[in-house]
Design a protein around this motif. Sequence first.
Motif, PDB file in Angstrom:
ATOM      1  N   ASN A   1      -5.109  -5.835  -2.887  1.00 58.79           N
ATOM      2  CA  ASN A   1      -6.446  -5.391  -2.700  1.00 58.79           C
ATOM      3  C   ASN A   1      -6.578  -5.330  -1.386  1.00 58.79           C
ATOM      4  O   ASN A   1      -6.030  -6.032  -0.401  1.00 58.79           O
TER       5      ASN A   1
ATOM      6  N   ASP B   1      -8.146   2.924  -1.943  1.00 57.04           N
ATOM      7  CA  ASP B   1      -8.140   2.231  -3.389  1.00 57.04           C
ATOM      8  C   ASP B   1      -7.154   3.006  -4.313  1.00 57.04           C
ATOM      9  O   ASP B   1      -6.376   4.083  -3.713  1.00 57.04           O
ATOM     10  N   CYS B   2      -7.049   2.796  -5.424  1.00 55.29           N
ATOM     11  CA  CYS B   2      -6.262   3.275  -6.145  1.00 55.29           C
ATOM     12  C   CYS B   2      -6.140   4.892  -6.591  1.00 55.29           C
ATOM     13  O   CYS B   2      -5.539   5.618  -6.793  1.00 55.29           O
TER      14      CYS B   2
ATOM     15  N   ILE C   1      -2.106   3.155 -12.039  1.00 55.90           N
ATOM     16  CA  ILE C   1      -1.972   2.313 -10.630  1.00 55.90           C
ATOM     17  C   ILE C   1      -3.251   1.453 -10.769  1.00 55.90           C
ATOM     18  O   ILE C   1      -4.176   1.559 -11.351  1.00 55.90           O
ATOM     19  N   CYS C   2      -2.907   0.158 -10.263  1.00 56.49           N
ATOM     20  CA  CYS C   2      -4.012  -0.961 -10.355  1.00 56.49           C
ATOM     21  C   CYS C   2      -3.700  -1.872  -9.113  1.00 56.49           C
ATOM     22  O   CYS C   2      -2.787  -1.817  -8.330  1.00 56.49           O
ATOM     23  N   PHE C   3      -4.569  -2.717  -8.913  1.00 54.15           N
ATOM     24  CA  PHE C   3      -4.672  -3.544  -7.803  1.00 54.15           C
ATOM     25  C   PHE C   3      -4.141  -5.119  -8.425  1.00 54.15           C
ATOM     26  O   PHE C   3      -4.323  -5.097  -9.855  1.00 54.15           O
TER      27      PHE C   3
ATOM     28  N   ALA D   1      -4.654   6.822  -3.787  1.00 52.78           N
ATOM     29  CA  ALA D   1      -3.187   6.925  -3.946  1.00 52.78           C
ATOM     30  C   ALA D   1      -2.836   7.888  -5.161  1.00 52.78           C
ATOM     31  O   ALA D   1      -2.004   8.765  -4.918  1.00 52.78           O
TER      32      ALA D   1
ATOM     33  N   ASP E   1      -9.133   1.223 -12.686  1.00 48.63           N
ATOM     34  CA  ASP E   1      -8.844   1.437 -11.252  1.00 48.63           C
ATOM     35  C   ASP E   1      -8.515   3.026 -10.802  1.00 48.63           C
ATOM     36  O   ASP E   1      -8.602   3.347  -9.752  1.00 48.63           O
ATOM     37  N   VAL E   2      -8.155   3.922 -11.757  1.00 45.63           N
ATOM     38  CA  VAL E   2      -8.026   5.265 -11.680  1.00 45.63           C
ATOM     39  C   VAL E   2      -8.775   6.000 -12.553  1.00 45.63           C
ATOM     40  O   VAL E   2      -8.485   5.734 -14.010  1.00 45.63           O
TER      41      VAL E   2
ATOM     42  N   ASP F   1       1.015  -1.272  -0.023  1.00 41.53           N
ATOM     43  CA  ASP F   1      -0.110   0.034   0.212  1.00 41.53           C
ATOM     44  C   ASP F   1       0.853   1.223   0.099  1.00 41.53           C
ATOM     45  O   ASP F   1       2.143   1.117   0.185  1.00 41.53           O
TER      46      ASP F   1
ATOM     47  N   TYR G   1      -3.054  -5.100 -14.906  1.00 42.64           N
ATOM     48  CA  TYR G   1      -3.440  -3.451 -15.314  1.00 42.64           C
ATOM     49  C   TYR G   1      -4.495  -3.499 -16.404  1.00 42.64           C
ATOM     50  O   TYR G   1      -4.326  -4.283 -17.426  1.00 42.64           O
TER      51      TYR G   1
ATOM     52  N   LEU H   1      -0.811  -2.484  -6.195  1.00 37.32           N
ATOM     53  CA  LEU H   1      -1.030  -2.532  -4.951  1.00 37.32           C
ATOM     54  C   LEU H   1      -1.801  -3.705  -4.641  1.00 37.32           C
ATOM     55  O   LEU H   1      -2.427  -4.370  -5.289  1.00 37.32           O
TER      56      LEU H   1
END
Length: 648
Positions: A499, A521-522, A555-557, A525, A632-633, A456, A627, A497
């Motif tokens: 989950n 969450d993304c 950025i992604c989980f 960030a 996510d963003v 994180d 990705y 990152l």
Amino acid sequence: WDEDLTPPPSWDMGWDELTLEMQDAALFVGYTQEAWDGEETTIVDVTEKSSEAEANADDNNDGANSQVELNSKASWHSNGIRLFVHYLLAWLCRLCFWWVYLYVPRFASARECSLQASDIINLMTNPTVANVLTQKVLQVSAILVKPSIPPFNDNITTTIVKMWNMTSGRVVGDVHYTPRDVWDTSLDPGEGHDDWLPEKLAEIIGRTEAWCDVMTLGQPDGKFLTALQSALQKIAIRSKLNSRSNPIVIRIVFGNYPARPVDCDRFTKVLTKNLPMDANLHIWVGAWRRGFTWNHAKLISVDGVHLHTGGHNMWEEPYLMKNPVHDLSLEMEGRVAIDGHHFADQQWKFIKDQQSTWLGFIVDKLPDNLPLVNRTRVTVSQWPEDDASVFPPQFTEKNLVNAHPQPPLGTVAANDIPLISIGRQGSMESGGRPSDDAILAMINSSRSIIRLIIQDLGPLMIPGTNKAIPGLTWPKEYLAAIGKAIYERGVDIEIVLSNSGSTPGELDGGLHNTPYGNGWDCVDAASEIIKAIQRTHSAVDDSKLRTMINDNLRICFIRHNKSSAYSNGKTIGLHSKHFIVDDRCCYIGSQNLYDADLAEWGVMIDDEDEVGKILSDYFVPMWRNSYIPGLDVDVERVMDGLNVDRDG
């Protein structure tokens, strides 16, 4: 990293404390220089040679003349009563500083303070400079130098050698990541999917012929404990066959964090229950904490030659069972392993110093697993109890066996690559956080791309809110460095990152089993990175920020085959601490980027070929599976989140 580095002339005196600050692409080092005999401390100021500084320097050569000059400025020193009051006030200042140091942990971790609290205390209680402090603010200017290494000498074990050292070594085989065989498939890892990991760790430990250091967060369990017992049995057999007069040394250190106090006595008994009593082998098991600092480093150093380090703890449930968390470590050989021994030395010295106090003596009589609220807690056990000393010896290269000769310190052996070992001891050390500054220097050196695989970026969140736990903040320095890279140099940022709330195996995510991912969450960030740009570049307009989010910030989980969960619905967790800069330098170790003042250690690899191999083996398949552009963003959500205060 490739510059010709020349040590400054002051190295022959030694450096007591070191803090590193990155400002305007130049490395500034603020420090105190101390004579090895411990009798005298001199504050060095090279940018402003004031008359007061000259007077203080002259004191070292002609104390009488300097004292006369000081007396001419403050004649009240001649009065005995006033002198007594002067000393009394100085000691009251000492008490005040120690109160702040002991009960305000964030004060001790302020890296930007060039003059450390301990240095101020020494000055306040020195009558030759006390009057100067009442007349002006003491200025200790930073000294502009290139990052450099001290003379390599067994008798010099300064903080920088132990926690920031240019060295060499080589990566053995592929990096050790778990779980294996999860990319480009929707199938969960099969039974026994990563049993190779405890077996590998046991094989490395089992090579020990003279000295082994093991450091990890908590006590090994399950297959990791069985593997460690097997390795010790192998070492015990070897100890009876070799001709060494000194026993083989095994030192094991855990973090003694409040939620899970370590019972060193019990663990030692379990660990050694099948070892022959006539083995020429001594084992020590220790655990410690100081405030909110405890060991979080994960490393194995064997005979100054073999090293294993990274993010893996020795726990069965998170890594070997269902829904395993992702993690990364690597095996190395070479001089870098010696730095691991020296890092362990600092923690063992702290354990010895603390248990040798009257409070430590009392705590030692209590059960190791009894929860206590005292700020500092150390425990230690030894085996054989009647033969081994209470505390282990400190490491020196003289302890190493001739079977593992190393090239002279400061040289690079054939096939070795440039490395920098970096660490921090949190509040255990009063001066700076060296690895923080090393990571900042790494980010600030970027010119094209920064890739982060991390648990994180934000601190622990209060569940159900968008606020961090009180007292915790987002890592402003790291965020500023990342933001500066985007805005000023057009650097691309790719971050994977964990989950949020991921709990591997049958863990419930309770007090003893903190889930992986701190709750953000993304978008959170991304917003904090853009806010960092706004703080340092106030004139930037929204349209430019939107362009940078679209073009530079991704950025992604973590996902398997574009899915963020295992087949039973539990989300996929990530525990790796892996940073890559410009695809030619990378870090693998135990240090997270979010706010946590723990003891950490890791290695920077400065070799484009080796980094390229790690990139293709680990980052590329993870990014390909994780990705999904735009998922996510979302740019508008990021911009809307710029006014949200997420700090605790």
